[in-house]
Scaffold this active site. Structure first.
Site, PDB file in Angstrom:
ATOM      1  N   PRO A   2       1.044   1.045  -1.348  1.00  0.00           N
ATOM      2  CA  PRO A   2       2.554   1.698  -1.140  1.00  0.00           C
ATOM      3  C   PRO A   2       3.426   1.401  -2.245  1.00  0.00           C
ATOM      4  CG  PRO A   2       2.781  -0.188   0.463  1.00  0.00           C
ATOM      5  CD  PRO A   2       1.610  -0.459  -0.754  1.00  0.00           C
ATOM      6  N   GLU A   3       3.984   2.322  -3.198  1.00  0.00           N
ATOM      7  CA  GLU A   3       5.145   2.192  -4.360  1.00  0.00           C
ATOM      8  C   GLU A   3       6.538   2.773  -3.888  1.00  0.00           C
ATOM      9  OE1 GLU A   3       3.063   4.651  -7.798  1.00  0.00           O
ATOM     10  OE2 GLU A   3       0.943   3.873  -6.812  1.00  0.00           O
ATOM     11  N   HIS A 113      -5.558  -7.870  11.819  1.00  0.00           N
ATOM     12  CA  HIS A 113      -4.841  -7.785  11.082  1.00  0.00           C
ATOM     13  C   HIS A 113      -3.427  -7.635  10.568  1.00  0.00           C
ATOM     14  CE1 HIS A 113      -9.344  -7.489   9.078  1.00  0.00           C
ATOM     15  NE2 HIS A 113      -9.181  -6.887   9.574  1.00  0.00           N
ATOM     16  N   ARG A 133      -5.849  -6.796   3.685  1.00  0.00           N
ATOM     17  CA  ARG A 133      -5.770  -7.949   1.866  1.00  0.00           C
ATOM     18  C   ARG A 133      -5.054  -9.110   2.180  1.00  0.00           C
ATOM     19  NH1 ARG A 133      -7.383  -3.722  -2.818  1.00  0.00           N
ATOM     20  NH2 ARG A 133      -8.023  -5.677  -3.222  1.00  0.00           N
TER      21      ARG A 133
END
Length: 291
Positions: A2-3, A113, A133
């Site tokens: 995500p930006e 997760h 991650r």
DNA sequence: CGTTACACCTGAGGGC
DNA sequence: TGCCCTCAGGTGTAAC
């Protein structure tokens, strides 16, 4: 992943379903470097707090809580923030997704997760923060306190001018793309939109920053804002993990000019898009349009 | 100080 | 099918 655009879409779509609600309890996975504040402490602090605001600074989200404390969130590369009922193969493990017919989107259920779950006193939809991650971050900021991560951010990329970029660029001989990705200069630009902006501005990503003129810096910042605003309109880029809070995909992945399009024809001139490495990041550009 | 290399972590996809 | 390699939207740190 995500930006700025993905974080902003997340903020806008989270806000109406979050503000004013009171957290009944928080569920977490075990301690890991995902938690800048230990999960135990986090759960204790969050209990009973009313959500009063949700702001974005660069790629960070700040959940403002009753009493002035704030919860700092960063999505890292694979972070996903979404509500109960969200339905998308992006929210499932690949094995679970593979067992489904392609057109079926199964409803998410919390898995290993899913590092943070907020449950509310109103018994409405829970909020999930899932991150495969674990490059994402959660930190408790006590009332009146900021943190080093926020303090060092430059001007938000949507508020920036070419002067902001040029002031940093003229002092550095690193590639212009590296300066564009430096969150101390413009906060919010990431790898996709850096490549897209440099393409639209006609500047090679590996050009030494101190050899990029003020006019080019103006063009780069203008292009970055143009692609980011368009991405926000379309719901962001869903390339691998990003989902909107309701589980829907964004749409900007279909409008990319160069990112992830190596070997394809440049949309402007037809030359083959190339992929190289700049500052250890995959970098896409048109060898004819960008100089 | 600026720049570079790498570490953090998990999974997908390609080549053999 | 399995193994090994590379790659991925981010960022902090150490070493030159």
């Amino acid at each position: 992943m995500p930006e700025l655009p993905e974080v902003e879409v997340t903020r806008r779509e989270l806000s109406p379903h979050l503000l004013g609600r009171v957290i009944e309890r928080a569920r977490t996975t075990g301690p890991s470097y995902f938690f800048l504040t230990t999960p135990r402490t986090l759960s204790r602090r969050l209990r009973g707090r009313r959500v009063e605001s949700l702001e974005r600074r660069g790629k960070y989200l700040l959940l403002g809580l009753e009493g002035g404390a704030r919860l700092l969130l960063h999505l890292g590369m694979t972070g996903q923030l979404f509500f109960d009922g969200a339905s998308s193969v992006r929210l499932l493990s690949s094995t679970a997704a593979a067992s489904l017919a392609p057109e079926v989107q199964a409803r998410f259920t919390p898995d290993a997760h899913t590092h943070l779950t907020l449950e509310f006193e109103d018994d409405g939809p829970r909020l999930f923060f899932r991150d495969v991650r674990k490059f994402g971050k959660v930190e408790w900021l006590p009332a009146g306190e900021s943190c080093a991560r926020l303090d060092k951010l430059g001007v938000d990329a949507l508020e920036a001018t070419g002067a902001n970029l040029h002031a940093a660029a003229k002092k550095r001989r690193a590639p212009i793309k590296s300066v564009l990705l430096d969150q101390r200069v413009l906060a919010g630009v990431g790898n996709i939109y850096a490549d897209e902006a440099l393409f639209l501005a006609g500047v090679r990503p590996d050009r030494a920053a101190n050899r990029v003129s003020r006019a080019r810096c103006d063009a780069i910042v203008e292009a970055a804002q143009c692609v980011m605003l368009r991405s926000i309109e379309t719901g962001g880029s869903s390339i691998s993990d990003y989902v909107r809070p309701g589980g829907e995909d964004g749409g900007y992945q279909d409008e990319r000019h160069v990112y992830g399009r190596e070997g394809e024809d440049c949309p402007t001139c037809g030359a083959l898009i190339r992929k190289t490495s700049v500052g250890q990041r995959g970098t896409h550009y048109c060898p004819r349009c960008q100089r």
